[in-house]
Design a protein around this motif. Sequence first.
Motif, PDB file in Angstrom:
ATOM      1  N   ARG A  51      -8.917   7.709  11.712  1.00 48.48           N
ATOM      2  CA  ARG A  51      -9.542   6.441  12.050  1.00 48.48           C
ATOM      3  C   ARG A  51     -10.906   6.247  11.407  1.00 48.48           C
ATOM      4  O   ARG A  51     -11.645   5.325  11.729  1.00 48.48           O
ATOM      5  CB  ARG A  51      -9.659   6.290  13.561  1.00 48.48           C
ATOM      6  N   ARG A  52     -11.276   7.141  10.463  1.00 51.63           N
ATOM      7  CA  ARG A  52     -12.547   6.957   9.776  1.00 51.63           C
ATOM      8  C   ARG A  52     -12.459   5.802   8.773  1.00 51.63           C
ATOM      9  O   ARG A  52     -11.372   5.416   8.361  1.00 51.63           O
ATOM     10  CB  ARG A  52     -12.964   8.254   9.079  1.00 51.63           C
ATOM     11  N   THR A  53     -13.617   5.282   8.395  1.00 51.81           N
ATOM     12  CA  THR A  53     -13.693   4.116   7.514  1.00 51.81           C
ATOM     13  C   THR A  53     -14.394   4.516   6.213  1.00 51.81           C
ATOM     14  O   THR A  53     -15.404   5.229   6.274  1.00 51.81           O
ATOM     15  CB  THR A  53     -14.491   2.991   8.199  1.00 51.81           C
ATOM     16  N   PRO A  54     -13.881   4.059   5.061  1.00 53.63           N
ATOM     17  CA  PRO A  54     -12.759   3.151   4.826  1.00 53.63           C
ATOM     18  C   PRO A  54     -11.453   3.904   4.586  1.00 53.63           C
ATOM     19  O   PRO A  54     -11.427   5.144   4.513  1.00 53.63           O
ATOM     20  CB  PRO A  54     -13.186   2.436   3.539  1.00 53.63           C
ATOM     21  N   VAL A  55     -10.391   3.117   4.436  1.00 53.58           N
ATOM     22  CA  VAL A  55      -9.079   3.611   4.026  1.00 53.58           C
ATOM     23  C   VAL A  55      -8.613   2.723   2.874  1.00 53.58           C
ATOM     24  O   VAL A  55      -8.788   1.505   2.916  1.00 53.58           O
ATOM     25  CB  VAL A  55      -8.074   3.549   5.197  1.00 53.58           C
ATOM     26  N   LEU A  56      -8.028   3.331   1.853  1.00 51.99           N
ATOM     27  CA  LEU A  56      -7.482   2.578   0.728  1.00 51.99           C
ATOM     28  C   LEU A  56      -5.962   2.579   0.808  1.00 51.99           C
ATOM     29  O   LEU A  56      -5.345   3.635   0.940  1.00 51.99           O
ATOM     30  CB  LEU A  56      -7.925   3.183  -0.606  1.00 51.99           C
ATOM     31  N   GLN A  57      -5.389   1.402   0.731  1.00 47.61           N
ATOM     32  CA  GLN A  57      -3.927   1.240   0.766  1.00 47.61           C
ATOM     33  C   GLN A  57      -3.446   0.718  -0.577  1.00 47.61           C
ATOM     34  O   GLN A  57      -3.996  -0.221  -1.142  1.00 47.61           O
ATOM     35  CB  GLN A  57      -3.539   0.251   1.867  1.00 47.61           C
ATOM     36  N   VAL A  58      -2.400   1.344  -1.096  1.00 45.62           N
ATOM     37  CA  VAL A  58      -1.703   0.845  -2.281  1.00 45.62           C
ATOM     38  C   VAL A  58      -0.219   0.839  -1.926  1.00 45.62           C
ATOM     39  O   VAL A  58       0.434   1.888  -1.922  1.00 45.62           O
ATOM     40  CB  VAL A  58      -1.972   1.715  -3.522  1.00 45.62           C
ATOM     41  N   ASP A  61       1.388   3.693   0.286  1.00 48.50           N
ATOM     42  CA  ASP A  61       0.597   4.915   0.139  1.00 48.50           C
ATOM     43  C   ASP A  61      -0.800   4.662   0.672  1.00 48.50           C
ATOM     44  O   ASP A  61      -1.458   3.685   0.288  1.00 48.50           O
ATOM     45  CB  ASP A  61       0.535   5.344  -1.325  1.00 48.50           C
ATOM     46  N   ILE A  62      -1.260   5.560   1.553  1.00 52.96           N
ATOM     47  CA  ILE A  62      -2.528   5.397   2.241  1.00 52.96           C
ATOM     48  C   ILE A  62      -3.425   6.571   1.859  1.00 52.96           C
ATOM     49  O   ILE A  62      -3.054   7.736   2.048  1.00 52.96           O
ATOM     50  CB  ILE A  62      -2.332   5.372   3.773  1.00 52.96           C
ATOM     51  N   ARG A 234       7.168  -3.456   3.379  1.00 51.31           N
ATOM     52  CA  ARG A 234       8.033  -3.968   2.323  1.00 51.31           C
ATOM     53  C   ARG A 234       8.031  -3.090   1.073  1.00 51.31           C
ATOM     54  O   ARG A 234       8.811  -3.334   0.149  1.00 51.31           O
ATOM     55  CB  ARG A 234       7.600  -5.388   1.953  1.00 51.31           C
ATOM     56  N   ALA A 235       7.144  -2.093   1.035  1.00 50.33           N
ATOM     57  CA  ALA A 235       7.036  -1.214  -0.127  1.00 50.33           C
ATOM     58  C   ALA A 235       7.704   0.128   0.164  1.00 50.33           C
ATOM     59  O   ALA A 235       8.084   0.423   1.298  1.00 50.33           O
ATOM     60  CB  ALA A 235       5.574  -1.012  -0.498  1.00 50.33           C
ATOM     61  N   GLU A 236       7.830   0.927  -0.872  1.00 53.35           N
ATOM     62  CA  GLU A 236       8.322   2.295  -0.735  1.00 53.35           C
ATOM     63  C   GLU A 236       7.204   3.240  -1.147  1.00 53.35           C
ATOM     64  O   GLU A 236       6.569   3.032  -2.191  1.00 53.35           O
ATOM     65  CB  GLU A 236       9.544   2.535  -1.635  1.00 53.35           C
ATOM     66  N   PRO A 237       6.936   4.283  -0.360  1.00 49.92           N
ATOM     67  CA  PRO A 237       5.909   5.239  -0.795  1.00 49.92           C
ATOM     68  C   PRO A 237       6.343   5.931  -2.087  1.00 49.92           C
ATOM     69  O   PRO A 237       7.522   6.230  -2.277  1.00 49.92           O
ATOM     70  CB  PRO A 237       5.814   6.224   0.372  1.00 49.92           C
ATOM     71  N   LEU A 238       5.389   6.142  -2.976  1.00 49.70           N
ATOM     72  CA  LEU A 238       5.698   6.744  -4.270  1.00 49.70           C
ATOM     73  C   LEU A 238       5.890   8.250  -4.128  1.00 49.70           C
ATOM     74  O   LEU A 238       5.166   8.913  -3.380  1.00 49.70           O
ATOM     75  CB  LEU A 238       4.575   6.452  -5.260  1.00 49.70           C
ATOM     76  N   PRO A 239       6.839   8.830  -4.853  1.00 50.83           N
ATOM     77  CA  PRO A 239       7.067  10.279  -4.774  1.00 50.83           C
ATOM     78  C   PRO A 239       5.858  11.051  -5.267  1.00 50.83           C
ATOM     79  O   PRO A 239       5.091  10.557  -6.112  1.00 50.83           O
ATOM     80  CB  PRO A 239       8.273  10.502  -5.693  1.00 50.83           C
ATOM     81  N   PRO A 240       5.641  12.271  -4.767  1.00 53.67           N
ATOM     82  CA  PRO A 240       4.566  13.114  -5.304  1.00 53.67           C
ATOM     83  C   PRO A 240       4.697  13.243  -6.825  1.00 53.67           C
ATOM     84  O   PRO A 240       5.786  13.394  -7.356  1.00 53.67           O
ATOM     85  CB  PRO A 240       4.790  14.458  -4.609  1.00 53.67           C
ATOM     86  N   GLY A 241       3.584  13.160  -7.503  1.00 55.35           N
ATOM     87  CA  GLY A 241       3.597  13.207  -8.955  1.00 55.35           C
ATOM     88  C   GLY A 241       3.715  11.854  -9.608  1.00 55.35           C
ATOM     89  O   GLY A 241       3.457  11.706 -10.805  1.00 55.35           O
ATOM     90  N   ALA A 295       5.233  -0.208  10.166  1.00 54.44           N
ATOM     91  CA  ALA A 295       5.013  -0.095   8.721  1.00 54.44           C
ATOM     92  C   ALA A 295       6.142   0.619   7.990  1.00 54.44           C
ATOM     93  O   ALA A 295       6.184   0.598   6.763  1.00 54.44           O
ATOM     94  CB  ALA A 295       3.692   0.618   8.458  1.00 54.44           C
ATOM     95  N   GLY A 296       7.037   1.269   8.728  1.00 53.06           N
ATOM     96  CA  GLY A 296       8.122   1.991   8.076  1.00 53.06           C
ATOM     97  C   GLY A 296       7.655   3.324   7.520  1.00 53.06           C
ATOM     98  O   GLY A 296       6.663   3.887   7.974  1.00 53.06           O
ATOM     99  N   PRO A 297       8.363   3.861   6.515  1.00 52.69           N
ATOM    100  CA  PRO A 297       7.941   5.137   5.926  1.00 52.69           C
ATOM    101  C   PRO A 297       6.642   4.984   5.130  1.00 52.69           C
ATOM    102  O   PRO A 297       6.484   4.045   4.343  1.00 52.69           O
ATOM    103  CB  PRO A 297       9.105   5.532   5.011  1.00 52.69           C
TER     104      PRO A 297
END
Length: 315
Positions: A51-58, A61-62, A234-241, A295-297
């Motif tokens: 819960r610290r600030t800020p958080v970047l979302q793409v 992926d958080i 609505r997005a899919e988290p990107l695989p590692p790498g 938010a889903g996965p």
Amino acid sequence: MTDLILHHYPESPFSEKVRLILGHKKLPWQSVRIPRVMPKPDVQALTGGYRRTPVLQVGADIYCDTALICDVLEHVQPEPPLYPLHIKGVARIFAQWADSTLFWAAMTYNSQPKAAGQLFPSAEVGQAFMADRKAMRTNMTQLRLGDATSAYRSYLRRIAHMTDEHDFLFGAEPCLADFAAYHPLWFTRTRTPVLADILQPTPSLLEWMERMSAFGHSRFEELSAQDAVTVAERAEPLPPGQNLLVDSAFQNDHGIPLGTRVTVTAEAFGPESTEGVLMAATRTHYSLLREDPRAGPIHVHFPRIGFVLRKADAT
């Protein structure tokens, strides 16, 4: 590339660090205003607890903690660099000191009763904020005001010795160290101006602050917290790498294999844990997969330094 979404609030010093880097790199972004204190249901729908600030979302992926967020922004836009090759190591080490030792001396000084009227619109709001931050410091030893003031004065003089010699801390151009050192001083100057006389004995430092503030915050658009959650859903988290973190090789320092259910918790400030499946543990970061009803996965990413990894059944 999916849009950069920054979850922040205007008074947050660490958010100002990231906002200025976005300005320096001229990166467009989307702005989600979040509460200063708990509850933060929309933030935690994405982070799972952090819960610290800020958080970047793409997308889905958080990225948590500004040390990791800076790595992401450097990957997205390498020029101008935060980590010039000839000072890459010292810039990171100085920034770690500034984000911890300097920051806490400054913020203890900034939070003294004399500044309460400038920090909070009412006594009730101030009491709620201080109670919230006290809960976040359960694992910390806090400086006393007199000790923090003495330390802050000394640190300001030492940084001023650097700005006496250069336009920026390590030369003619800014690096990560500048942005890390700037934000607690920005708070003193802009959020608690009644206390800003502590900066006056160091005029070269004030000139450096003017150069830093001139980077601005780049172009941004407002986005609601619910819309940000919908973006993740609505997005899919990107695989590692394949995400915005450059390293992917497994570094097993804990004897915890990938695929294990784990928790990641800040070492000190902010006791809330995020639980999920360990997807990556590289030399620089951890990545967890978690499922959220809204938010889903989601993949949630943390830097290694400053965070504790444990098996979920060991917490």
